[in-house]
Design a protein around this motif. Structure first.
Motif: not given
Length: 438
Positions: A84-89
């Motif tokens: 998830d790339k440390s990304n909530s979007t």
């Protein structure tokens, strides 16, 4: 050189696959598809290694033990994972993909509160049971998500054991507390709120306003903020942030010779890799932990905590943190519930089983309240002594006697260069991350 180098190296050199079958369905077996995401890159990548490995270990263990025996047959685990790339979007995108493209049957959570809240919204939208392994903020469990459950003790309880312990020392009303927090996450805000509540309940005084810092503060800025904390002359210092923040705060404190009588930090002092690389500078640091290898809990799948530790280290070549254990425990809650559910294709039926689940595992007891929180598992207070992490409170689970105040004169100095420690820590976690995709 700062620990931001750690993130830079991970981002620059480690290319995680966007999505894959982390644990394939064994040949000629009927499988249940389970999906989750992990922080393979970005600011949470150090924690993401443990989260990924803990989840994979659970799936492999279930399959190695012959699958899950349910009323409708025996099922093995096919585990789908996305970075998830440390990304909530991006978390929203990949959880939607898990449901609509990968067609998973059940969901396990990502690492971190804001990401878990995104996953919870997707679970509710598509009516998928979701069990969160590393989401501790109380705000993530509003009671309206009837398919969402979490195995960890929530953040408002993180400082409970610290103040429980300090209250036994009869320190008097003059004892004061200073707090620094990274305010960008529900996890940290909830921890601070809980800490202040326990502090007030036990008669401690907040010495000055809470000081906010960020993971991107440079050395000069962070040292100035620590000087503000030091000016409060508090006895007890709480640093509330992520693993990367832990190293930054400790280095800044050492640079300005900030020496509180108790030094309590979230995440870092309870993580073996942190202590291994910081060495004797980690001594006497306190912190909360969800789990430790020394705990005497036992369950069917992994045995006791020590046996879990051995299984994890044998599979991944590193020592498990509480993050890994929490991820494995989330999987265990799912597989145990499926074994007890009459109709595993009905999410409402599985959720009903989870609401009545009451089991003991290597991780501790698991039972859920009306909001989906595990309300029976305690938190534990750790302290690093002779470069070893010990449970020091509650006394019934302790492996060593806590030390207060910190005997700074007894600490060795000049034996390890801070910049070298950062490079070593970067290398260790980089190898861990690489091992995750090999």
């Amino acid at each position: 050189m700062r620990s931001s180098l750690l993130i830079a190296v991970l981002l620059g050199l480690v290319a995680f696959s966007l999505g894959d079958v982390a644990v394939p369905c064994p040949t000629d077996k009927e499988c249940i598809k389970v999906g989750f995401t992990y922080a393979g890159t970005g600011s949470l990548a150090p924690e993401g290694v443990f989260h990924y490995n803990g989840t994979v270990l659970w799936a492999n263990r279930v399959n190695s033990l012959g699958g899950i025996n349910t009323t409708s047959g025996t099922y093995y685990i096919e585990l789908h994972a996305y970075n998830d790339k440390s990304n909530s979007t991006y978390t929203r995108i990949v959880y939607t993909t898990l449901v609509t493209t990968d067609n998973v049957d059940y969901l396990l959570g990502p690492y971190g509160t804001s990401y878990s809240e995104v996953a919870a919204s997707i679970a509710q939208q598509y009516r998928k049971v979701l069990i969160l392994g590393n989401c501790a903020a109380d705000a993530a469990y509003p009671g309206t998500n009837d398919l969402v459950f979490g195995v960890v003790s929530t953040t408002t309880r993180y400082a409970e054991t610290l103040f429980d312990y300090l209250s036994t020392l009869d320190l008097g009303a003059e004892s004061t507390v200073a707090i620094a927090q990274n305010p960008g996450l529900d996890f940290t805000v909830g921890t601070t709120t809980g800490a202040i509540s326990y502090m007030n309940n036990y008669g401690f005084t907040l010495a000055g306003p809470v000081v906010n810092f960020t993971s991107t503060d440079n050395e000069t800025v962070l040292e100035q903020k620590l000087k503000t904390i030091a000016s409060y002359k508090a006895d007890i210092f709480l640093s509330i942030g992520l693993l990367q923040d832990g190293f930054n705060i400790l280095q800044a404190a050492r640079d300005i010779k900030f020496q509180p009588l108790a030094f309590w930090m979230t995440s870092a002092p309870s993580t073996e890799e942190f202590v291994l690389q910081i060495g004797d500078e980690a001594n006497y640091l306190m912190g909360p932990t969800q789990w430790d290898v020394s705990l005497n809990y036992r369950g069917d799948n992994f045995g006791n905590a020590s046996q879990y530790y051995t299984a994890y280290k044998n599979e991944f070549g590193q020592e498990p943190s509480f993050i890994a254990a929490s991820a494995s425990a989330a999987g265990l809650a799912l597989s145990e519930a499926l074994a007890l559910t009459p109709n595993i294709t009905d999410p409402n039926s599985v959720a009903a089983t989870l609401r009545t689940l009451n089991i003991t595992t290597f991780y501790g007891p698991i039972a859920f309240d009306s909001k989906g929180r595990n309300n029976v598992k305690p938190m534990f207070l750790t302290q690093v002594l002779d470069e070893v992490i010990h449970i020091v409170y509650p006394k019934a689970q302790s492996t060593a006697k806590p030390v207060y105040p910190i005997p700074y004169a007894a600490q060795t100095t000049g034996q390890s260069d801070a910049s070298s420690n950062v490079l070593c820590l970067t290398f260790v976690l980089l190898l861990s991350a690489l091992a995750m995709i090999l």
